[in-house]
Design a protein around this motif. Structure first.
Motif, PDB file in Angstrom:
ATOM      1  N   ASP A  14       0.865  -1.173   0.000  1.00  9.32           N
ATOM      2  CA  ASP A  14       0.000   0.000   0.000  1.00  9.32           C
ATOM      3  C   ASP A  14       0.903   1.225   0.000  1.00  9.32           C
ATOM      4  N   ASP A  15       1.236   1.722  -1.214  1.00  7.66           N
ATOM      5  CA  ASP A  15       2.153   2.851  -1.337  1.00  7.66           C
ATOM      6  C   ASP A  15       1.443   4.189  -1.375  1.00  7.66           C
ATOM      7  N   THR A  16       0.127   4.217  -1.285  1.00 11.16           N
ATOM      8  CA  THR A  16      -0.618   5.457  -1.309  1.00 11.16           C
ATOM      9  C   THR A  16      -0.530   6.102   0.064  1.00 11.16           C
ATOM     10  N   ASP A  20       1.722   9.702   7.160  1.00  9.76           N
ATOM     11  CA  ASP A  20       3.115   9.258   7.192  1.00  9.76           C
ATOM     12  C   ASP A  20       3.169   7.839   7.727  1.00  9.76           C
ATOM     13  N   GLY A  21       3.453   6.904   6.842  1.00 12.95           N
ATOM     14  CA  GLY A  21       3.538   5.524   7.270  1.00 12.95           C
ATOM     15  C   GLY A  21       3.646   4.576   6.106  1.00 12.95           C
ATOM     16  N   TYR A  22       3.661   3.294   6.434  1.00 11.01           N
ATOM     17  CA  TYR A  22       3.787   2.247   5.427  1.00 11.01           C
ATOM     18  C   TYR A  22       3.214   0.957   5.998  1.00 11.01           C
ATOM     19  N   ASP A  23       2.429   0.261   5.187  1.00 12.71           N
ATOM     20  CA  ASP A  23       1.912  -1.066   5.513  1.00 12.71           C
ATOM     21  C   ASP A  23       2.288  -1.959   4.346  1.00 12.71           C
ATOM     22  N   GLY A  24       3.049  -3.004   4.590  1.00 12.27           N
ATOM     23  CA  GLY A  24       3.372  -3.885   3.484  1.00 12.27           C
ATOM     24  C   GLY A  24       4.582  -4.744   3.746  1.00 12.27           C
ATOM     25  N   PRO A  25       5.101  -5.342   2.669  1.00 14.03           N
ATOM     26  CA  PRO A  25       6.242  -6.244   2.799  1.00 14.03           C
ATOM     27  C   PRO A  25       7.525  -5.495   3.111  1.00 14.03           C
ATOM     28  N   ALA A  26       8.402  -6.180   3.809  1.00 14.14           N
ATOM     29  CA  ALA A  26       9.708  -5.629   4.163  1.00 14.14           C
ATOM     30  C   ALA A  26      10.656  -6.792   4.397  1.00 14.14           C
ATOM     31  N   GLU A  27      11.882  -6.465   4.725  1.00 16.65           N
ATOM     32  CA  GLU A  27      12.873  -7.476   5.078  1.00 16.65           C
ATOM     33  C   GLU A  27      13.612  -7.028   6.331  1.00 16.65           C
ATOM     34  N   LEU A  28      13.899  -7.984   7.200  1.00 17.58           N
ATOM     35  CA  LEU A  28      14.774  -7.765   8.343  1.00 17.58           C
ATOM     36  C   LEU A  28      16.106  -8.409   7.993  1.00 17.58           C
ATOM     37  N   ILE A  29      17.183  -7.661   8.141  1.00 17.09           N
ATOM     38  CA  ILE A  29      18.505  -8.148   7.787  1.00 17.09           C
ATOM     39  C   ILE A  29      19.364  -8.187   9.039  1.00 17.09           C
ATOM     40  N   ASP A  30      19.838  -9.392   9.354  1.00 14.53           N
ATOM     41  CA  ASP A  30      20.706  -9.614  10.512  1.00 14.53           C
ATOM     42  C   ASP A  30      21.978 -10.268   9.985  1.00 14.53           C
ATOM     43  N   VAL A  37       9.228 -10.152   5.857  1.00 10.85           N
ATOM     44  CA  VAL A  37       8.230  -9.860   6.886  1.00 10.85           C
ATOM     45  C   VAL A  37       7.177  -8.917   6.322  1.00 10.85           C
ATOM     46  N   THR A  38       6.154  -8.689   7.114  1.00 11.16           N
ATOM     47  CA  THR A  38       5.157  -7.658   6.835  1.00 11.16           C
ATOM     48  C   THR A  38       5.209  -6.675   7.997  1.00 11.16           C
ATOM     49  N   VAL A  39       5.171  -5.379   7.687  1.00 11.54           N
ATOM     50  CA  VAL A  39       5.268  -4.357   8.727  1.00 11.54           C
ATOM     51  C   VAL A  39       4.117  -3.369   8.642  1.00 11.54           C
ATOM     52  N   THR A  40       3.839  -2.757   9.777  1.00  7.84           N
ATOM     53  CA  THR A  40       2.934  -1.618   9.880  1.00  7.84           C
ATOM     54  C   THR A  40       3.741  -0.529  10.566  1.00  7.84           C
ATOM     55  N   LEU A  41       3.973   0.571   9.860  1.00 10.97           N
ATOM     56  CA  LEU A  41       4.822   1.651  10.370  1.00 10.97           C
ATOM     57  C   LEU A  41       4.084   2.983  10.290  1.00 10.97           C
ATOM     58  N   VAL A  99       9.501  -1.914  16.302  1.00  8.91           N
ATOM     59  CA  VAL A  99      10.659  -1.281  15.673  1.00  8.91           C
ATOM     60  C   VAL A  99      10.440   0.219  15.763  1.00  8.91           C
ATOM     61  N   GLU A 100      11.523   0.973  15.819  1.00  9.56           N
ATOM     62  CA  GLU A 100      11.386   2.425  15.895  1.00  9.56           C
ATOM     63  C   GLU A 100      12.689   3.097  15.525  1.00  9.56           C
ATOM     64  N   GLY A 101      12.608   4.378  15.266  1.00 12.62           N
ATOM     65  CA  GLY A 101      13.803   5.130  14.941  1.00 12.62           C
ATOM     66  C   GLY A 101      13.521   6.622  14.892  1.00 12.62           C
ATOM     67  N   PHE A 102      14.582   7.377  14.711  1.00 10.93           N
ATOM     68  CA  PHE A 102      14.505   8.830  14.598  1.00 10.93           C
ATOM     69  C   PHE A 102      15.264   9.258  13.361  1.00 10.93           C
ATOM     70  N   GLY A 103      14.772  10.269  12.673  1.00 14.03           N
ATOM     71  CA  GLY A 103      15.463  10.765  11.488  1.00 14.03           C
ATOM     72  C   GLY A 103      15.052  10.000  10.249  1.00 14.03           C
ATOM     73  N   ALA A 104      16.007   9.325   9.598  1.00  8.62           N
ATOM     74  CA  ALA A 104      15.741   8.593   8.361  1.00  8.62           C
ATOM     75  C   ALA A 104      14.637   7.562   8.570  1.00  8.62           C
ATOM     76  N   THR A 105      13.710   7.502   7.612  1.00 14.00           N
ATOM     77  CA  THR A 105      12.565   6.601   7.720  1.00 14.00           C
ATOM     78  C   THR A 105      12.620   5.522   6.649  1.00 14.00           C
ATOM     79  N   PRO A 106      11.997   4.376   6.920  1.00  7.57           N
ATOM     80  CA  PRO A 106      11.902   3.330   5.899  1.00  7.57           C
ATOM     81  C   PRO A 106      10.660   3.481   5.022  1.00  7.57           C
ATOM     82  N   PHE A 107      10.093   4.682   4.966  1.00  6.13           N
ATOM     83  CA  PHE A 107       8.912   4.951   4.152  1.00  6.13           C
ATOM     84  C   PHE A 107       8.929   6.405   3.712  1.00  6.13           C
ATOM     85  N   ALA A 108       8.125   6.706   2.700  1.00  4.15           N
ATOM     86  CA  ALA A 108       8.029   8.080   2.212  1.00  4.15           C
ATOM     87  C   ALA A 108       7.312   8.941   3.239  1.00  4.15           C
TER      88      ALA A 108
END
Length: 121
Positions: A14-16, A20-30, A37-41, A99-108
């Motif tokens: 769902d790129d619409t 500010d957010g994102y619901d959809g596929p993602a990847e966790l890299i360790d 994975v699927t995320v809701t951000l 998951v959380e962060g400040f500054g750079a986001t994993p979504f538009a």
């Protein structure tokens, strides 16, 4: 920032941006391990701290549980928009890590600042 490589299912995201957010596929890299994975951000600009804050949940799955059981806490989160560092924390009763962060986001991020030039006219 690294180049984002498309992964299966990204066209179904769902790129619409309704907010500010994102619901959809993602990847966790360790390290060498990558988990689909699927995320809701969601996120917002905090005027008091002057920083953009984003947060969300990773959907529960056996692969996510294995990642957590293996001791992974600091990971990279990749979406079709960007890749950022974050940590898996605060697993809720449904097995979804936060998951959380400040500054750079994993979504538009929407441009929600008022147009001050238009107000001056």
């Amino acid at each position: 920032m690294s180049t984002v490589v498309p992964f299966p299912g990204s066209e179904a995201a769902d790129d619409t941006p309704a907010d500010d957010g994102y619901d959809g596929p993602a990847e966790l890299i360790d390290g060498e391990n990558t988990v689909a994975v699927t995320v809701t951000l969601r996120g917002h600009f905090d005027p008091i701290s002057g920083r953009y804050s984003w947060y969300g949940r990773v959907a529960a799955s056996p692969e996510v549980t294995a990642l957590l059981d293996g001791g992974a806490r600091k990971v990279r989160l990749r979406t079709p928009h960007a890749e950022v560092e974050t940590a898996l924390s605060d697993v809720d009763p449904w097995g979804r890590p936060r998951v959380e962060g400040f500054g750079a986001t994993p979504f538009a991020v929407l441009d929600t600042l008022p147009d001050t030039d238009a107000d001056a006219r």
